[in-house]
Write a protein that holds these residues in place. Structure first.
Motif, PDB file in Angstrom:
ATOM      1  N   ARG A 158       0.825  -1.208   0.000  1.00 41.97           N
ATOM      2  CA  ARG A 158       0.000   0.000   0.000  1.00 41.97           C
ATOM      3  C   ARG A 158       0.860   1.260   0.000  1.00 41.97           C
ATOM      4  N   LEU A 159       2.044   1.175   0.596  1.00 41.54           N
ATOM      5  CA  LEU A 159       2.962   2.314   0.584  1.00 41.54           C
ATOM      6  C   LEU A 159       3.375   2.650  -0.843  1.00 41.54           C
ATOM      7  N   GLY A 160       3.506   1.611  -1.679  1.00 43.85           N
ATOM      8  CA  GLY A 160       3.825   1.851  -3.087  1.00 43.85           C
ATOM      9  C   GLY A 160       2.671   2.500  -3.817  1.00 43.85           C
ATOM     10  N   PHE A 161       1.443   2.067  -3.518  1.00 47.22           N
ATOM     11  CA  PHE A 161       0.265   2.677  -4.134  1.00 47.22           C
ATOM     12  C   PHE A 161       0.199   4.168  -3.793  1.00 47.22           C
ATOM     13  N   LEU A 162       0.497   4.500  -2.523  1.00 48.15           N
ATOM     14  CA  LEU A 162       0.397   5.885  -2.074  1.00 48.15           C
ATOM     15  C   LEU A 162       1.449   6.781  -2.729  1.00 48.15           C
ATOM     16  N   ALA A 163       2.508   6.164  -3.255  1.00 48.09           N
ATOM     17  CA  ALA A 163       3.545   6.954  -3.923  1.00 48.09           C
ATOM     18  C   ALA A 163       3.131   7.377  -5.328  1.00 48.09           C
ATOM     19  N   MET A 164       2.085   6.760  -5.868  1.00 47.38           N
ATOM     20  CA  MET A 164       1.677   7.067  -7.234  1.00 47.38           C
ATOM     21  C   MET A 164       0.953   8.413  -7.283  1.00 47.38           C
ATOM     22  N   PRO A 165       1.342   9.305  -8.191  1.00 45.52           N
ATOM     23  CA  PRO A 165       0.746  10.643  -8.223  1.00 45.52           C
ATOM     24  C   PRO A 165      -0.725  10.662  -8.618  1.00 45.52           C
ATOM     25  N   SER A 166      -1.162   9.684  -9.414  1.00 47.10           N
ATOM     26  CA  SER A 166      -2.554   9.623  -9.839  1.00 47.10           C
ATOM     27  C   SER A 166      -3.101   8.224  -9.603  1.00 47.10           C
ATOM     28  N   PRO A 167      -3.874   8.028  -8.519  1.00 45.45           N
ATOM     29  CA  PRO A 167      -4.439   6.701  -8.262  1.00 45.45           C
ATOM     30  C   PRO A 167      -5.285   6.193  -9.427  1.00 45.45           C
ATOM     31  N   ARG A 168      -6.019   7.077 -10.066  1.00 44.90           N
ATOM     32  CA  ARG A 168      -6.852   6.635 -11.184  1.00 44.90           C
ATOM     33  C   ARG A 168      -5.993   6.120 -12.336  1.00 44.90           C
ATOM     34  N   ARG A 169      -4.964   6.864 -12.678  1.00 40.29           N
ATOM     35  CA  ARG A 169      -4.112   6.458 -13.792  1.00 40.29           C
ATOM     36  C   ARG A 169      -3.424   5.128 -13.501  1.00 40.29           C
ATOM     37  N   PHE A 170      -3.127   4.892 -12.225  1.00 38.42           N
ATOM     38  CA  PHE A 170      -2.466   3.647 -11.853  1.00 38.42           C
ATOM     39  C   PHE A 170      -3.449   2.470 -11.856  1.00 38.42           C
ATOM     40  N   HIS A 171      -4.609   2.653 -11.230  1.00 42.17           N
ATOM     41  CA  HIS A 171      -5.527   1.525 -11.024  1.00 42.17           C
ATOM     42  C   HIS A 171      -6.445   1.231 -12.211  1.00 42.17           C
ATOM     43  N   GLU A 172      -6.818   2.243 -12.956  1.00 39.13           N
ATOM     44  CA  GLU A 172      -7.858   2.049 -13.979  1.00 39.13           C
ATOM     45  C   GLU A 172      -7.520   0.963 -15.003  1.00 39.13           C
ATOM     46  N   PRO A 173      -6.284   0.911 -15.528  1.00 38.99           N
ATOM     47  CA  PRO A 173      -5.999  -0.132 -16.532  1.00 38.99           C
ATOM     48  C   PRO A 173      -6.135  -1.559 -15.990  1.00 38.99           C
ATOM     49  N   PHE A 174      -5.966  -1.712 -14.680  1.00 35.99           N
ATOM     50  CA  PHE A 174      -5.983  -3.060 -14.118  1.00 35.99           C
ATOM     51  C   PHE A 174      -7.386  -3.562 -13.795  1.00 35.99           C
ATOM     52  N   LEU A 175      -8.377  -2.681 -13.835  1.00 30.55           N
ATOM     53  CA  LEU A 175      -9.752  -3.139 -13.626  1.00 30.55           C
ATOM     54  C   LEU A 175     -10.142  -4.149 -14.703  1.00 30.55           C
ATOM     55  N   ARG A 176      -9.823  -3.809 -15.949  1.00 30.06           N
ATOM     56  CA  ARG A 176     -10.138  -4.711 -17.058  1.00 30.06           C
ATOM     57  C   ARG A 176      -9.339  -6.010 -16.940  1.00 30.06           C
ATOM     58  N   ARG A 177      -8.095  -5.899 -16.497  1.00 29.87           N
ATOM     59  CA  ARG A 177      -7.257  -7.083 -16.398  1.00 29.87           C
ATOM     60  C   ARG A 177      -7.692  -7.986 -15.231  1.00 29.87           C
ATOM     61  N   ASN A 178      -8.220  -7.372 -14.165  1.00 32.12           N
ATOM     62  CA  ASN A 178      -8.791  -8.184 -13.082  1.00 32.12           C
ATOM     63  C   ASN A 178      -9.971  -8.999 -13.603  1.00 32.12           C
ATOM     64  N   ARG A 179     -10.820  -8.341 -14.392  1.00 34.63           N
ATOM     65  CA  ARG A 179     -11.985  -9.027 -14.955  1.00 34.63           C
ATOM     66  C   ARG A 179     -11.538 -10.155 -15.884  1.00 34.63           C
TER      67      ARG A 179
END
Length: 240
Positions: free
Chosen positions: A179-200
């Motif tokens: 989670r510390l790595g996630f918090l280092a990302m400047p844009s949570p949306r830009r980081f997480h959004e592409p992986f929503l499709r890949r999770n599915r």
């Protein structure tokens, strides 16, 4: 066969435990304080680099310095805080080496879960599906912090397919550090959004019984996520 009773006097190992009684209450309080601080770190309320002042925290939480120091020790064991000589205790900032190591272990643990998916109980696969749906719902409302939480649940659920309590426990500790790595990302949306499709996609492959394809996709997925975090941390290291 008769049980042997403990000897009385100073040689009685149980009697000597009486002296440890005060440690039990202190440890339980420290654990609760550590849990609170761990949650606040995960939420981003105490971001990486934050100095954890004993005075401020002791006043806010109503606990002693000794209790706080024990809580800090527990958090340091989980690699969430670091003690710097003559400066104090700080929420850890992950290095590139940290991220590389975390993802090396993640690949080993999560792919073990994926390989075990064909024989896993139905409710474990349902937990994977629930995490995917939760992330998609959070994204529709724009709550990208919740998306990150659902993503961590998704990956813990993948590991849980292996049915190993030890694997699940270790992966849980690893996710708190991640989670510390996630918090280092400047844009949570830009980081997480592409992986929503890949999770599915991963869920679809598991539900379809395409285990080998799911494992290959997961390795690519984690390698890409690692690179995104490393690319963010590397310029910061160069600036420092």
């Amino acid at each position: 066969m008769d049980r042997i009773a403990p000897q009385s006097g100073t040689n009685d190992p149980f009697a000597r435990l009486i002296a440890d009684r005060p440690l039990i209450g202190r440890a339980s309080t420290a654990q609760r304080v550590a849990d609170v601080l761990r949650d606040r770190i995960a939420e981003g309320a105490l971001p990486p680099g934050t100095r954890l002042s004993e005075e401020a925290l002791g006043t806010a939480l109503g606990v002693s310095r000794n209790t706080l120091r024990e809580a800090f020790r527990l958090l340091a064991h989980g690699r969430l805080v670091v003690h710097e000589m003559n400066r104090g205790v700080f929420v850890r900032e992950l290095t590139v080496a940290d991220v590389t190591d975390i993802y090396t272990v993640r690949i080993a643990l999560e792919t073990a879960g994926v390989r075990a998916a064909p024989g896993a109980p139905r409710e474990r696969l349902a937990a994977v599906a629930q995490a995917v749906t939760g992330g998609e719902s959070a994204a529709r409302t724009g709550d990208w912090g919740a998306v990150g939480t659902c993503d961590l649940r998704f990956h813990r659920a993948l590991g849980a397919l292996a049915g190993s309590p030890r694997l699940d426990e270790y992966l849980g500790r690893l996710m708190a550090e991640l989670r510390l790595g996630f918090l280092a990302m400047p844009s949570p949306r830009r980081f997480h959004e592409p992986f929503l499709r890949r999770n599915r996609l991963l869920l679809h492959l598991l539900e379809s019984g395409e285990t080998e394809r799911a494992e290959a996709e997961l390795v690519r997925y984690l390698t890409d996520a690692q690179q995104m975090i490393v690319d963010t941390l590397s310029p910061r290291k160069a600036d420092a």
